[in-house]
Design an enzyme around this catalytic site. Structure first.
Site, PDB file in Angstrom:
ATOM      1  N   CYS A   1      28.436   4.191  -8.643  1.00 57.12           N
ATOM      2  CA  CYS A   1      28.099   4.415 -10.169  1.00 57.12           C
ATOM      3  C   CYS A   1      26.419   3.599 -10.702  1.00 57.12           C
ATOM      4  CB  CYS A   1      29.214   3.459 -10.949  1.00 57.12           C
ATOM      5  SG  CYS A   1      30.704   4.239 -10.838  1.00 57.12           S
TER       6      CYS A   1
ATOM      7  N   HIS B   1      26.005   2.066 -18.083  1.00 55.62           N
ATOM      8  CA  HIS B   1      27.038   2.827 -17.146  1.00 55.62           C
ATOM      9  C   HIS B   1      28.327   2.840 -18.092  1.00 55.62           C
ATOM     10  CE1 HIS B   1      29.703   4.455 -14.454  1.00 55.62           C
ATOM     11  NE2 HIS B   1      30.074   3.129 -14.111  1.00 55.62           N
TER      12      HIS B   1
ATOM     13  N   ASN C   1      34.287   8.080 -16.862  1.00 58.48           N
ATOM     14  CA  ASN C   1      33.414   7.609 -15.921  1.00 58.48           C
ATOM     15  C   ASN C   1      32.904   8.615 -14.959  1.00 58.48           C
ATOM     16  OD1 ASN C   1      32.106   6.156 -13.827  1.00 58.48           O
ATOM     17  ND2 ASN C   1      33.489   4.555 -13.755  1.00 58.48           N
TER      18      ASN C   1
HETATM   19  O1  UT7 Z   1      32.477   2.494 -12.420  1.00 58.78           O
HETATM   20  C1  UT7 Z   1      32.617   1.449 -11.489  1.00 58.78           C
HETATM   21  C2  UT7 Z   1      32.825   0.094 -12.233  1.00 58.78           C
HETATM   22  N1  UT7 Z   1      34.373   0.605 -12.626  1.00 58.78           N
HETATM   23  C3  UT7 Z   1      34.603  -0.366 -13.743  1.00 58.78           C
HETATM   24  O2  UT7 Z   1      33.881  -0.785 -14.196  1.00 58.78           O
HETATM   25  C4  UT7 Z   1      36.143  -0.363 -13.750  1.00 58.78           C
HETATM   26  C5  UT7 Z   1      36.414  -1.749 -14.319  1.00 58.78           C
HETATM   27  N2  UT7 Z   1      38.001  -1.957 -14.405  1.00 58.78           N
HETATM   28  C6  UT7 Z   1      38.454  -1.435 -15.719  1.00 58.78           C
HETATM   29  O3  UT7 Z   1      37.984  -0.828 -16.450  1.00 58.78           O
HETATM   30  C7  UT7 Z   1      39.987  -1.972 -15.996  1.00 58.78           C
HETATM   31  O4  UT7 Z   1      40.444  -2.898 -15.254  1.00 58.78           O
HETATM   32  C8  UT7 Z   1      40.951  -0.719 -15.847  1.00 58.78           C
HETATM   33  C9  UT7 Z   1      40.818   0.236 -17.219  1.00 58.78           C
HETATM   34  C10 UT7 Z   1      40.876  -0.084 -14.766  1.00 58.78           C
HETATM   35  C11 UT7 Z   1      42.308  -1.342 -16.111  1.00 58.78           C
HETATM   36  O5  UT7 Z   1      42.539  -2.030 -17.258  1.00 58.78           O
HETATM   37  P1  UT7 Z   1      43.215  -3.323 -17.264  1.00 58.78           P
HETATM   38  O6  UT7 Z   1      43.240  -4.178 -18.676  1.00 58.78           O
HETATM   39  O7  UT7 Z   1      42.516  -4.182 -16.175  1.00 58.78           O
HETATM   40  O8  UT7 Z   1      44.629  -3.029 -16.768  1.00 58.78           O
HETATM   41  P2  UT7 Z   1      45.419  -3.586 -15.532  1.00 58.78           P
HETATM   42  O9  UT7 Z   1      44.864  -2.952 -14.345  1.00 58.78           O
HETATM   43  O10 UT7 Z   1      45.406  -5.231 -15.480  1.00 58.78           O
HETATM   44  O11 UT7 Z   1      46.752  -3.173 -15.814  1.00 58.78           O
HETATM   45  C12 UT7 Z   1      47.490  -3.541 -16.787  1.00 58.78           C
HETATM   46  C13 UT7 Z   1      49.115  -2.830 -16.969  1.00 58.78           C
HETATM   47  C14 UT7 Z   1      49.637  -2.699 -15.656  1.00 58.78           C
HETATM   48  O12 UT7 Z   1      50.895  -2.911 -15.901  1.00 58.78           O
HETATM   49  P3  UT7 Z   1      51.842  -4.425 -15.952  1.00 58.78           P
HETATM   50  O13 UT7 Z   1      51.729  -4.636 -14.336  1.00 58.78           O
HETATM   51  O14 UT7 Z   1      50.990  -5.218 -16.881  1.00 58.78           O
HETATM   52  O15 UT7 Z   1      53.239  -3.930 -16.175  1.00 58.78           O
HETATM   53  C15 UT7 Z   1      49.404  -1.307 -15.086  1.00 58.78           C
HETATM   54  O16 UT7 Z   1      50.294  -1.020 -14.128  1.00 58.78           O
HETATM   55  O17 UT7 Z   1      48.704  -1.394 -17.285  1.00 58.78           O
HETATM   56  C16 UT7 Z   1      49.387  -0.313 -16.158  1.00 58.78           C
HETATM   57  N3  UT7 Z   1      48.553   0.732 -15.892  1.00 58.78           N
HETATM   58  C17 UT7 Z   1      48.787   1.951 -16.881  1.00 58.78           C
HETATM   59  N4  UT7 Z   1      49.824   2.026 -17.756  1.00 58.78           N
HETATM   60  C18 UT7 Z   1      49.540   3.309 -18.424  1.00 58.78           C
HETATM   61  C19 UT7 Z   1      47.582   0.982 -15.235  1.00 58.78           C
HETATM   62  N5  UT7 Z   1      47.012   2.082 -15.266  1.00 58.78           N
HETATM   63  C20 UT7 Z   1      47.836   2.926 -16.349  1.00 58.78           C
HETATM   64  C21 UT7 Z   1      47.846   3.891 -16.832  1.00 58.78           C
HETATM   65  N6  UT7 Z   1      48.596   4.215 -17.962  1.00 58.78           N
HETATM   66  N7  UT7 Z   1      46.970   4.796 -16.469  1.00 58.78           N
END
Ligand code: UT7
Length: 325
Positions: A115, A252, A282
Site C-alpha cells: 500500500c 492512502h 482499498n
Molecule cells: O492498506 C494497508 C493498511 N490496512 C489498513 O489500514 C487496515 C487497518 N484495519 C482496519 O481498517 C480495521 O481494523 C478493519 C476495518 C479491518 C476492522 O475493523 P475493526 O473495528 O478493527 O473490527 P475488528 O476486526 O475488531 O472486528 C470487530 C467485529 C468482530 O466481531 P466480534 O468478535 O466483535 O463479534 C469481527 O468478527 O466485526 C466482525 N467483522 C465483521 N462483521 C461484519 C469483521 N469483519 C466483518 C465484516 N462484516 N466484513
C-alpha cells in the site's frame, strides 16, 4: 542553490467497469452495508474483468496522465510501477506498460511496497530525476487485489478493490527552497518484524501458489495511526512547513477512520482531506494516485498548493511525500 525538482505535470486514473456494492457482497459473505460503512467508510469497489490484468489498468491510467501532461509515451524515459499484484512473476509489469505506450528506450521496472508502493515509486523516480538519470518519468500504482482475496474471510475480502493511478514527473529547475514546484521531500520506512500482521500466504519460492491476503486488522490499524503520524511529522520538519500551510492531505485510502485521525492530528479542516475510499475501497498502491487524480480533475488541487501524501502497508512499509503543485 540551484536544484533539479520533479514537478508533477499530469495525473491519470482508471477504475475497471465492474462496480460491486456492499449489498452485493453481503449476498455471498456474512457482512452488511452498515458494518462496512461504519468501520471503513467503503461503499463500493471496482473489480477487473477476467481478462483484465494489472498492466491493462496501468496502461489506461498512464495514457490519461500523459494526455493531461500533453506528452506521449516516447517522451518518457523512466517508468516506475508500484504493484503487489503483477501480471506475471516476471518480467516487470512496467515493461508491458512501456511497450504499450510506444516507449522504445529508457528504463521500466516495478517496486513492491504494497500500500505504500506509490510513494516508494514516487521517491525512486524523484531520485532518478534529481541526479539527472531521467527527465520525464511516469509513476504508476496499479493493483488487481480481487485476485488475492479469500472469500471465506470477511475481515479482509470486503476491504479491497482494483484500480490504477499515475502521475508524470518532469525535471524542472528549482532554487532549493520549499517555494519550488515539485516533490519537496519524501520519507520511506520499513520494518520487516511485522510481516505476520499483513501478508499474502503464497508466492513463487514458498508455496508456489498465488495465495490470499491475511491481515490482523486491529493491529494494523493501531500501527497505521502511530506510524503515519510520525512520517507526516518527518516531512513537515524536513521542509520547515507547518500543518497550517498544507492545502491538501491526500492519504492512502484504506479506512475512513484512519484518514479522519490523520486529518485531526494535523488539525486540518476535513474539507482539505481528499477522501475517495468510499468509491473504490482499498486499492493498495493505486489508492494515493487515484485520490490525487480526483482532486486535480475537480479543481481542488491548484498550482502552488502544498499536497501531503502518506501511506502504510504490508511489510510493514510506511511513507510520506510533500509536493508543491
Ligand atoms: O492498506 C494497508 C493498511 N490496512 C489498513 O489500514 C487496515 C487497518 N484495519 C482496519 O481498517 C480495521 O481494523 C478493519 C476495518 C479491518 C476492522 O475493523 P475493526 O473495528 O478493527 O473490527 P475488528 O476486526 O475488531 O472486528 C470487530 C467485529 C468482530 O466481531 P466480534 O468478535 O466483535 O463479534 C469481527 O468478527 O466485526 C466482525 N467483522 C465483521 N462483521 C461484519 C469483521 N469483519 C466483518 C465484516 N462484516 N466484513
Amino acid at each position: 542553490m540551484n536544484l533539479v525538482r520533479s514537478r508533477i505535470v499530469g495525473t491519470g486514473a482508471y477504475l475497471p467497469a465492474r462496480v460491486v456494492t456492499n449489498d452485493e457482497l453481503a449476498v455471498q459473505v456474512d457482512t452488511s452495508d452498515e458494518w462496512i460503512v461504519q468501520r471503513t467508510g467503503i461503499r463500493k469497489r471496482h473489480f477487473a474483468a477476467k481478462d483484465e490484468k494489472t498492466s491493462d489498468l496501468a496502461i489506461r491510467a498512464a495514457q490519461a496522465a500523459l494526455e493531461s501532461a500533453g506528452l506521449q509515451g516516447s517522451d518518457i524515459d523512466l517508468i516506475v510501477l508500484a504493484t503487489a499484484t503483477p501480471d506475471q512473476t516476471f518480467p516487470a509489469t512496467a515493461t508491458r506498460v512501456q511497450a504499450a505506450l510506444g516507449m522504445e528506450v529508457g528504463i521500466a521496472f516495478d517496486v513492491q511496497a504494497v500500500c505504500s508502493g506509490f510513494i516508494y515509486a514516487l521517491a525512486v523516480a524523484d531520485n532518478f530525476v534529481r541526479v539527472g538519470q531521467a527527465r520525464k518519468a511516469l509513476v504508476i500504482g496499479a493493483e488487481t487485489f480481487s485476485r488475492i482475496l479469500d472469500w471465506e474471510d470477511r475481515g479482509t475480502c470486503v476491504l479491497f478493490g482494483d484500480g490504477a493511478g499515475a502521475v508524470v514527473l518532469s525535471a524542472e529547475q528549482g532554487d532549493g527552497t520549499s517555494a519550488d514546484h515539485g516533490v519537496l521531500t519524501t520519507h520511506l520506512h520499513s520494518d520487516g518484524r511485522h510481516h505476520d500482521l499483513l501478508y499474502v500466504d503464497g508466492g513463487v519460492s514458498s508455496t508456489r501458489t498465488v495465495g490470499h491476503v491475511r491481515m490482523a486488522g486491529r493491529e494494523v490499524f493501531k500501527h497505521a495511526v502511530v506510524r503515519l503520524a510520525e512520517v507526516v511529522d518527518e516531512a513537515l520538519e524536513a521542509t520547515g512547513i507547518s500543518p497550517a500551510d498544507i492545502d491538501w492531505l491526500v492519504p492512502h485510502q484504506a479506512n475512513k477512520r484512519i484518514i479522519d485521525a490523520m486529518g485531526k492530528k494535523l488539525d486540518l479542516d476535513p474539507n482539505r482531506v481528499v477522501m475517495t475510499v468510499d468509491q473504490h475501497a482499498n486499492t493498495s498502491a493505486a489508492s494515493v494516485p487515484l485520490a490525487l487524480d480526483v482532486a486535480v480533475r475537480d479543481g481542488r488541487i491548484q498550482p502552488g498548493h502544498l499536497v501531503l501524501m502518506e501511506a502504510m502497508g504490508g511489510g510493514f512499509t510506511w511513507a510520506s511525500a510533500l509536493v508543491r503543485w
